[in-house]
Write an enzyme that holds these catalytic residues in place. Structure first.
Site, PDB file in Angstrom:
ATOM      1  CE  LYS A  14      -1.216  -0.282   4.707  1.00  0.00           C
ATOM      2  NZ  LYS A  14      -0.678   0.720   5.595  1.00  0.00           N
ATOM      3  NE  ARG A 156      11.183  -4.476   8.979  1.00  0.00           N
ATOM      4  CZ  ARG A 156      11.583  -3.216   9.122  1.00  0.00           C
ATOM      5  NH1 ARG A 156      11.672  -2.682  10.320  1.00  0.00           N
ATOM      6  NH2 ARG A 156      11.880  -2.487   8.084  1.00  0.00           N
ATOM      7  NE  ARG A 167       3.214  -7.227  12.292  1.00  0.00           N
ATOM      8  CZ  ARG A 167       4.344  -7.942  12.348  1.00  0.00           C
ATOM      9  NH1 ARG A 167       4.881  -8.232  13.518  1.00  0.00           N
ATOM     10  NH2 ARG A 167       4.936  -8.344  11.244  1.00  0.00           N
TER      11      ARG A 167
END
Ligand SMILES: [Zn+2]
Length: 215
Positions: A14, A156, A167
């Site tokens: 996005k 990460r 998430r």
């Protein structure tokens, strides 16, 4: 003046799609993630607050996101419009946002969970300079090493199956009500985020009645 919202799960591209649209149409790209990163890098008061929250493994709460975006929009530097990415986070924020601004379109990028997993788990980060890599889309020239500084590439900390699962759950729990609200009041369209970025961009433009990308 064009005012768009772009929504999509992480890994849906996005940010890239928003940037392609913004650069071409002179829109201001308001990315919540970028704003917070800027504050962290520049050691502002807000940056310190965000850093503290992230260090405890939490997400920045909706309230802080909301006030940050409101402040950003109040700058009124968006003569040709804006595309906003990472906001609204919940239904009340969406409600407020719709009352304050005339939104022309809500772009919803759809990506199946399996593909999100594949993309997100392929992300790497240079442990020295922080440059981002992706083993699918942006591979380093030498495996495991940063093209820029030669530093070691690492995942990460929060890009594990388990953390991603949490998430994703959180994302849908929060986003579905926002999308429902937008669908009732505004113009939402869903674009398949699986194809390459130009194909996705063309699809977005088609829905927004804009000339094709690259013309
Ligand atoms: Zn590096």
């Amino acid at each position: 003046m064009r005012k768009y919202v772009i929504m999509g799960v992480q890994g849906s591209g996005k940010g890239t799609q928003a940037m392609m649209l913004a650069n071409d149409l002179d829109l201001v790209h308001i990315s919540v993630g970028d704003i917070f990163r800027w504050h962290v890098q520049n050691h502002t008061k807000l940056g310190a607050q965000v850093r503290r929250i992230m260090q405890t493994g939490q997400l920045v709460d909706d309230e802080l996101v909301g006030s940050t975006v409101r402040r950003r929009l109040d700058d009124h530097d968006w003569n040709f419009g804006f595309i906003i990415d990472g906001f609204p986070r919940n239904a009340p924020q969406a409600e407020f946002f719709l009352e304050s601004y005339d939104i022309d379109g809500v772009i919803h990028l759809d990506l199946p969970d399996e593909e999100v997993r594949r993309r997100v788990l392929a992300r790497r980060l240079c442990s020295r300079c922080g440059m981002d890599y992706n083993l699918i889309a942006h591979r380093p020239k030498i495996e495991g090493r940063c093209d820029v500084c030669g530093g070691l590439l690492v995942s990460r900390e929060d890009d594990t199956e388990h953390a991603l699962e949490a998430r994703l759950r959180d994302y849908y729990a929060k986003t579905d009500p926002v999308l429902d609200l937008f669908r009732r009041k505004e113009f939402v369209f869903t674009v398949d985020a699986r194809p390459d970025k130009v194909t996705v961009q063309q699809e977005i433009r088609h829905h927004l009645d804009l000339p094709p990308y690259g013309t």
